[in-house]
Design a protein around this motif. Sequence first.
Motif, PDB file in Angstrom:
ATOM      1  N   ILE A  97      18.684 -10.649  29.118  1.00  0.00           N
ATOM      2  CA  ILE A  97      18.393  -9.577  30.079  1.00  0.00           C
ATOM      3  C   ILE A  97      18.400  -8.229  29.364  1.00  0.00           C
ATOM      4  N   LEU A  98      19.382  -8.057  28.477  1.00  0.00           N
ATOM      5  CA  LEU A  98      19.436  -6.835  27.665  1.00  0.00           C
ATOM      6  C   LEU A  98      18.193  -6.725  26.787  1.00  0.00           C
ATOM      7  N   ALA A  99      17.760  -7.854  26.194  1.00  0.00           N
ATOM      8  CA  ALA A  99      16.577  -7.837  25.333  1.00  0.00           C
ATOM      9  C   ALA A  99      15.342  -7.401  26.108  1.00  0.00           C
ATOM     10  N   LEU A 100      15.186  -7.893  27.328  1.00  0.00           N
ATOM     11  CA  LEU A 100      14.047  -7.490  28.153  1.00  0.00           C
ATOM     12  C   LEU A 100      14.083  -5.991  28.449  1.00  0.00           C
ATOM     13  N   ALA A 101      15.277  -5.485  28.750  1.00  0.00           N
ATOM     14  CA  ALA A 101      15.420  -4.052  29.031  1.00  0.00           C
ATOM     15  C   ALA A 101      15.088  -3.220  27.792  1.00  0.00           C
ATOM     16  N   VAL A 102      15.543  -3.681  26.637  1.00  0.00           N
ATOM     17  CA  VAL A 102      15.299  -2.963  25.375  1.00  0.00           C
ATOM     18  C   VAL A 102      13.802  -2.886  25.079  1.00  0.00           C
ATOM     19  N   VAL A 103      13.121  -4.026  25.160  1.00  0.00           N
ATOM     20  CA  VAL A 103      11.680  -4.039  24.896  1.00  0.00           C
ATOM     21  C   VAL A 103      10.937  -3.203  25.937  1.00  0.00           C
ATOM     22  N   GLY A 104      11.367  -3.296  27.195  1.00  0.00           N
ATOM     23  CA  GLY A 104      10.727  -2.502  28.248  1.00  0.00           C
ATOM     24  C   GLY A 104      10.845  -1.009  28.004  1.00  0.00           C
ATOM     25  N   LEU A 105      12.016  -0.559  27.572  1.00  0.00           N
ATOM     26  CA  LEU A 105      12.210   0.870  27.286  1.00  0.00           C
ATOM     27  C   LEU A 105      11.376   1.311  26.088  1.00  0.00           C
ATOM     28  N   GLN A 106      11.310   0.447  25.077  1.00  0.00           N
ATOM     29  CA  GLN A 106      10.507   0.792  23.893  1.00  0.00           C
ATOM     30  C   GLN A 106       9.033   0.903  24.274  1.00  0.00           C
ATOM     31  N   PHE A 107       8.561  -0.027  25.102  1.00  0.00           N
ATOM     32  CA  PHE A 107       7.174   0.018  25.576  1.00  0.00           C
ATOM     33  C   PHE A 107       6.942   1.261  26.435  1.00  0.00           C
ATOM     34  N   ALA A 108       7.921   1.624  27.259  1.00  0.00           N
ATOM     35  CA  ALA A 108       7.791   2.804  28.116  1.00  0.00           C
ATOM     36  C   ALA A 108       7.626   4.070  27.286  1.00  0.00           C
TER      37      ALA A 108
ATOM     38  N   LEU B 259      16.661   0.765  10.480  1.00  0.00           N
ATOM     39  CA  LEU B 259      17.639   0.732  11.573  1.00  0.00           C
ATOM     40  C   LEU B 259      17.076  -0.001  12.785  1.00  0.00           C
ATOM     41  N   ILE B 260      15.767   0.134  13.016  1.00  0.00           N
ATOM     42  CA  ILE B 260      15.135  -0.634  14.097  1.00  0.00           C
ATOM     43  C   ILE B 260      15.182  -2.125  13.784  1.00  0.00           C
ATOM     44  N   VAL B 261      14.950  -2.477  12.530  1.00  0.00           N
ATOM     45  CA  VAL B 261      15.044  -3.879  12.118  1.00  0.00           C
ATOM     46  C   VAL B 261      16.457  -4.407  12.358  1.00  0.00           C
ATOM     47  N   VAL B 262      17.458  -3.629  11.964  1.00  0.00           N
ATOM     48  CA  VAL B 262      18.852  -4.040  12.158  1.00  0.00           C
ATOM     49  C   VAL B 262      19.143  -4.223  13.646  1.00  0.00           C
ATOM     50  N   SER B 263      18.642  -3.304  14.471  1.00  0.00           N
ATOM     51  CA  SER B 263      18.874  -3.418  15.916  1.00  0.00           C
ATOM     52  C   SER B 263      18.266  -4.718  16.457  1.00  0.00           C
ATOM     53  N   ALA B 264      17.100  -5.109  15.929  1.00  0.00           N
ATOM     54  CA  ALA B 264      16.455  -6.353  16.365  1.00  0.00           C
ATOM     55  C   ALA B 264      17.259  -7.570  15.908  1.00  0.00           C
ATOM     56  N   LEU B 265      17.774  -7.542  14.668  1.00  0.00           N
ATOM     57  CA  LEU B 265      18.581  -8.651  14.163  1.00  0.00           C
ATOM     58  C   LEU B 265      19.861  -8.808  14.981  1.00  0.00           C
ATOM     59  N   TRP B 266      20.484  -7.693  15.289  1.00  0.00           N
ATOM     60  CA  TRP B 266      21.702  -7.749  16.100  1.00  0.00           C
ATOM     61  C   TRP B 266      21.411  -8.251  17.513  1.00  0.00           C
ATOM     62  N   LEU B 267      20.318  -7.759  18.094  1.00  0.00           N
ATOM     63  CA  LEU B 267      19.962  -8.186  19.447  1.00  0.00           C
ATOM     64  C   LEU B 267      19.633  -9.674  19.476  1.00  0.00           C
ATOM     65  N   GLY B 268      18.929 -10.148  18.448  1.00  0.00           N
ATOM     66  CA  GLY B 268      18.638 -11.578  18.359  1.00  0.00           C
ATOM     67  C   GLY B 268      19.902 -12.408  18.238  1.00  0.00           C
ATOM     68  N   ALA B 269      20.857 -11.908  17.440  1.00  0.00           N
ATOM     69  CA  ALA B 269      22.131 -12.622  17.286  1.00  0.00           C
ATOM     70  C   ALA B 269      22.886 -12.672  18.610  1.00  0.00           C
ATOM     71  N   LEU B 270      22.838 -11.584  19.364  1.00  0.00           N
ATOM     72  CA  LEU B 270      23.483 -11.563  20.687  1.00  0.00           C
ATOM     73  C   LEU B 270      22.842 -12.582  21.632  1.00  0.00           C
ATOM     74  N   CYS B 271      21.511 -12.671  21.580  1.00  0.00           N
ATOM     75  CA  CYS B 271      20.802 -13.619  22.456  1.00  0.00           C
ATOM     76  C   CYS B 271      21.125 -15.057  22.090  1.00  0.00           C
ATOM     77  N   ARG B 272      21.329 -15.328  20.816  1.00  0.00           N
ATOM     78  CA  ARG B 272      21.685 -16.687  20.404  1.00  0.00           C
ATOM     79  C   ARG B 272      23.109 -17.039  20.837  1.00  0.00           C
ATOM     80  N   LYS B 273      23.964 -16.040  20.899  1.00  0.00           N
ATOM     81  CA  LYS B 273      25.363 -16.285  21.262  1.00  0.00           C
ATOM     82  C   LYS B 273      25.543 -16.368  22.775  1.00  0.00           C
TER      83      LYS B 273
END
Length: 526
Positions: A397-408, A377-391
């Motif tokens: 900005i969402l990707a940065l927030a997501v990675v920041g929260l995961q790191f936190a 499910l984490i892999v799927v979330s990354a694939l979806w987030l990558g697709a959103l960034c390409r579109k």
Amino acid sequence: MAMRFVSASGSVHGLASFAATALVGLVLMIVVAGDPVSLWAGGLMVDGDYPNAAAAYSMFVRDAWHWPLGANPNFGGINVFFSDATPWFALLGKAVHTVSGLEMPFHGLVILNFILFPVMAYRLLSKLTEDALTRWLGVALLSFSLIMPVRIIGAQHIALSSYWVVLWAMSAVPFPGERRSALREWEFLPAIAVAIWSHAYLGAMCAVLILGQLLWLRQWLKAAIVLCTAVGLLYMIGALSEPRLPVGGARDYAFDILAFFQSLNWGVVPMLYPIIDLPQVDTIVYLGTGAVLALFAGLVAVALQQIPLWGTSDKGAGQRLFVLLSMGMALAVFAMAFTLRIGGPVLLILPFPPLLDALYENFRATGRFSGVLAYLLIVVSALWLGALCRKWRAASILALAVVGLQFADARYAGSLAPLPQALSDARAQADIVDALLEPGWSGRVYRDLDLIQLEDQRLLDYLLVHEHRAVWLSSAHGARLPPETIAQRPRIAEAVAGDLVIVPLGSSSPTCARSATLKAYLLCIV
């Protein structure tokens, strides 16, 4: 030779990719557990499963070779497979010791687990997408999820924290359209071998993943070879012949459907629901605060038909992901143990099918199997987030927030363990043992204790074996040892001058030349 990362399109990333992903592992290690120097010295160790595995490893490495390969007669007769000493690593350590006389510390496995996890995460993502940003989003979300780190710093299940083998199993079978070679065609064999000789739960997870992929591809012969290899490895290590006690209680550990969103107070968000049954804390499969945000954002985008369902348009990658998700769901259903548990309470219980009774007796902590689906499910979330960034570039900005929260999440978890009190207690036990044994002793340990009492002496065993070079223990902690097997071990009446005898306080003991009290036990040098 540098590991080569081969994507679905055949492009190759060499040493630079390996170094970059290993660096992610190093950052994760420092954030969660400490610097490699302190870990190499055992700075993370407190009283728990970690010292028991390390003690079994040290005794095994210094001993002669035996058959079966995992036999460890000097450590209470407990096979390394059942001491969680990670058989493949223990055998490597024994080979190094045989050739050089040097003991490769068990603590090195902790470092290895941190380093190899993002390496294998990148390798898996390279099979699912050619987009570099998406790959690195996947590496970040997987690496900084709490499933693996909390196994190390929380319960200190060092062998079970080798989750990199699960990611390896997800990518070890070549699918149509991928670059092939003789080594790639059979890579699943070393993957299943390392998994089987890492931990029973990991071996079972990887076997299901690899067999599922091979059967989907209709590679029947290879599937049969995997089964034979798994059984052969268990036989060679001695897991099939070792006496062991079947255990119940699988329903108490059963997977809660909301566990993917349950931080157990290890993340930056509080617990989603209270824990009713204490064994539920063993199931740490929290996706991570960032991954949950990415997953929900991706679900909305898929529902609005803004991105493809699989997050990729590559047919082979979509096929692999479908098969892996199917296997992950099957393992999650098994993890539920025919119990419907949602947010704590048990809503429904069904009887076990007779054919599965033995599996649930041998794999009591069933919730652990849901970890495979959690990672997917984490892999799927990354694939979806990558697709959103390409579109939409704004999605970065969402990707940065997501990675920041995961790191936190990872940073917060690292601030919680090990507890100062646990470290202080470990030092106090070491001081007691040092004072007792420094004048000299035989290196032989006798004790007549039950399973619970042996479990209470796991750190003591490490201090005796690793720090004071014990050469033989009459009995030691083994989670599956039948009481009758323990009763057959040599008794304290056989101890001679210089031996260490351990008895509960108030019990009769031989005449002591020196003695000390540790916890509720008398340590007596005869």
